[in-house]
Design a protein around this motif. Structure first.
Motif, PDB file in Angstrom:
ATOM      1  N   GLU A  26       0.846  -1.190   0.000  1.00 32.17           N
ATOM      2  CA  GLU A  26       0.000   0.000   0.000  1.00 32.17           C
ATOM      3  C   GLU A  26       0.884   1.243   0.000  1.00 32.17           C
ATOM      4  OE1 GLU A  26      -3.702   1.968   2.444  1.00 32.17           O
ATOM      5  OE2 GLU A  26      -2.277   0.741   3.571  1.00 32.17           O
ATOM      6  N   VAL A  27       0.532   2.214  -0.830  1.00 37.02           N
ATOM      7  CA  VAL A  27       1.222   3.503  -0.857  1.00 37.02           C
ATOM      8  C   VAL A  27       0.326   4.494  -0.125  1.00 37.02           C
ATOM      9  CG1 VAL A  27       2.188   5.332  -2.309  1.00 37.02           C
ATOM     10  CG2 VAL A  27       2.296   2.943  -3.073  1.00 37.02           C
ATOM     11  N   ILE A  28       0.886   5.120   0.921  1.00 35.10           N
ATOM     12  CA  ILE A  28       0.107   6.080   1.699  1.00 35.10           C
ATOM     13  C   ILE A  28       0.842   7.412   1.759  1.00 35.10           C
ATOM     14  CG2 ILE A  28      -1.095   4.369   3.108  1.00 35.10           C
ATOM     15  CD1 ILE A  28       0.906   4.942   5.343  1.00 35.10           C
ATOM     16  N   GLY A  29       0.069   8.461   1.883  1.00 28.07           N
ATOM     17  CA  GLY A  29       0.645   9.783   2.030  1.00 28.07           C
ATOM     18  C   GLY A  29       1.178   9.981   3.436  1.00 28.07           C
ATOM     19  N   ALA A  30       1.871  11.085   3.656  1.00 23.87           N
ATOM     20  CA  ALA A  30       2.404  11.409   4.980  1.00 23.87           C
ATOM     21  C   ALA A  30       1.285  11.540   6.004  1.00 23.87           C
ATOM     22  CB  ALA A  30       3.215  12.697   4.904  1.00 23.87           C
ATOM     23  N   ASP A  31       0.074  11.801   5.529  1.00 23.18           N
ATOM     24  CA  ASP A  31      -1.091  11.942   6.398  1.00 23.18           C
ATOM     25  C   ASP A  31      -1.801  10.611   6.658  1.00 23.18           C
ATOM     26  OD1 ASP A  31      -1.901  11.667   3.768  1.00 23.18           O
ATOM     27  OD2 ASP A  31      -3.240  13.401   3.776  1.00 23.18           O
ATOM     28  N   VAL A  71      -3.242   8.696   4.417  1.00 23.51           N
ATOM     29  CA  VAL A  71      -4.324   8.460   3.463  1.00 23.51           C
ATOM     30  C   VAL A  71      -3.821   7.599   2.306  1.00 23.51           C
ATOM     31  CG1 VAL A  71      -5.930   9.581   1.855  1.00 23.51           C
ATOM     32  CG2 VAL A  71      -5.475  10.604   4.084  1.00 23.51           C
ATOM     33  N   HIS A  72      -4.624   6.619   1.929  1.00 24.86           N
ATOM     34  CA  HIS A  72      -4.296   5.702   0.829  1.00 24.86           C
ATOM     35  C   HIS A  72      -4.118   6.475  -0.485  1.00 24.86           C
ATOM     36  CE1 HIS A  72      -4.494   1.894  -1.433  1.00 24.86           C
ATOM     37  NE2 HIS A  72      -5.240   2.558  -2.297  1.00 24.86           N
ATOM     38  N   VAL A  73      -2.998   6.222  -1.159  1.00 25.08           N
ATOM     39  CA  VAL A  73      -2.722   6.841  -2.461  1.00 25.08           C
ATOM     40  C   VAL A  73      -2.875   5.819  -3.577  1.00 25.08           C
ATOM     41  CG1 VAL A  73      -0.914   7.931  -3.879  1.00 25.08           C
ATOM     42  CG2 VAL A  73      -1.177   8.582  -1.472  1.00 25.08           C
ATOM     43  N   GLY A  74      -2.472   4.584  -3.325  1.00 20.73           N
ATOM     44  CA  GLY A  74      -2.550   3.549  -4.345  1.00 20.73           C
ATOM     45  C   GLY A  74      -1.927   2.260  -3.848  1.00 20.73           C
ATOM     46  N   THR A  75      -1.786   1.314  -4.774  1.00 19.54           N
ATOM     47  CA  THR A  75      -1.185   0.019  -4.494  1.00 19.54           C
ATOM     48  C   THR A  75      -0.087  -0.219  -5.518  1.00 19.54           C
ATOM     49  OG1 THR A  75      -3.313  -0.786  -3.686  1.00 19.54           O
ATOM     50  CG2 THR A  75      -1.661  -2.449  -4.215  1.00 19.54           C
ATOM     51  N   VAL A  76       1.062  -0.682  -5.045  1.00 20.12           N
ATOM     52  CA  VAL A  76       2.205  -0.913  -5.928  1.00 20.12           C
ATOM     53  C   VAL A  76       1.912  -2.045  -6.900  1.00 20.12           C
ATOM     54  CG1 VAL A  76       4.637  -1.623  -6.028  1.00 20.12           C
ATOM     55  CG2 VAL A  76       3.849  -0.111  -4.183  1.00 20.12           C
ATOM     56  N   ASP A  77       2.107  -1.767  -8.187  1.00 18.91           N
ATOM     57  CA  ASP A  77       2.097  -2.815  -9.201  1.00 18.91           C
ATOM     58  C   ASP A  77       3.533  -3.318  -9.347  1.00 18.91           C
ATOM     59  OD1 ASP A  77       1.075  -4.477 -11.203  1.00 18.91           O
ATOM     60  OD2 ASP A  77       1.540  -3.026 -12.764  1.00 18.91           O
TER      61      ASP A  77
END
Length: 85
Positions: free
Chosen positions: A12-17, A19-25
Motif C-alpha cells: 500500500e502507498v500512503i501519504g504522509a497523512d 491516506v491511501h494513495v494507491g497500491t504498488v504494481d
C-alpha cells in the motif's frame, strides 16, 4: 530519499497523512507503477482521465518503506499533483 529496494508488488502507498494513495504494481526505474484498479481513483480531484489506467509516482517522494506500506513524504492530496500518467 528512503531505500526503495524493499518495495514489492501489492504494498500500500500512503501519504504522509496516512491516506491511501494507491497500491504498488511494480517499480520501474525511479518510478512506482500503481495498480490500475486504484491508481489515484480515491484521491480527491482525480477523476475522468485519471481513472482506469496505470499511474506512476517518483521514488523521490518515498519517505519510508515499512512492513507492507510505502509512506510518502507528501500528503495524499499533494502527492496527487506529482502523479504521472
Amino acid at each position: 530519499m528512503a531505500d526503495t529496494s524493499n518495495i514489492r508488488e501489492h504494498m500500500e502507498v500512503i501519504g504522509a497523512d496516512g491516506v491511501h494513495v494507491g497500491t504498488v504494481d511494480k517499480v520501474e526505474g525511479d518510478r512506482i507503477k500503481l495498480t490500475k484498479k486504484d491508481s489515484g481513483a480515491e484521491i480527491e480531484g482525480a477523476e475522468g482521465s485519471h481513472a482506469g489506467h496505470h499511474h506512476f509516482i517518483s521514488t523521490g517522494l518515498v519517505a519510508e518503506v515499512e512492513g507492507d506500506q510505502v509512506r510518502l513524504s507528501a500528503t495524499a492530496a499533494n502527492a496527487a499533483t506529482f502523479i504521472e500518467e
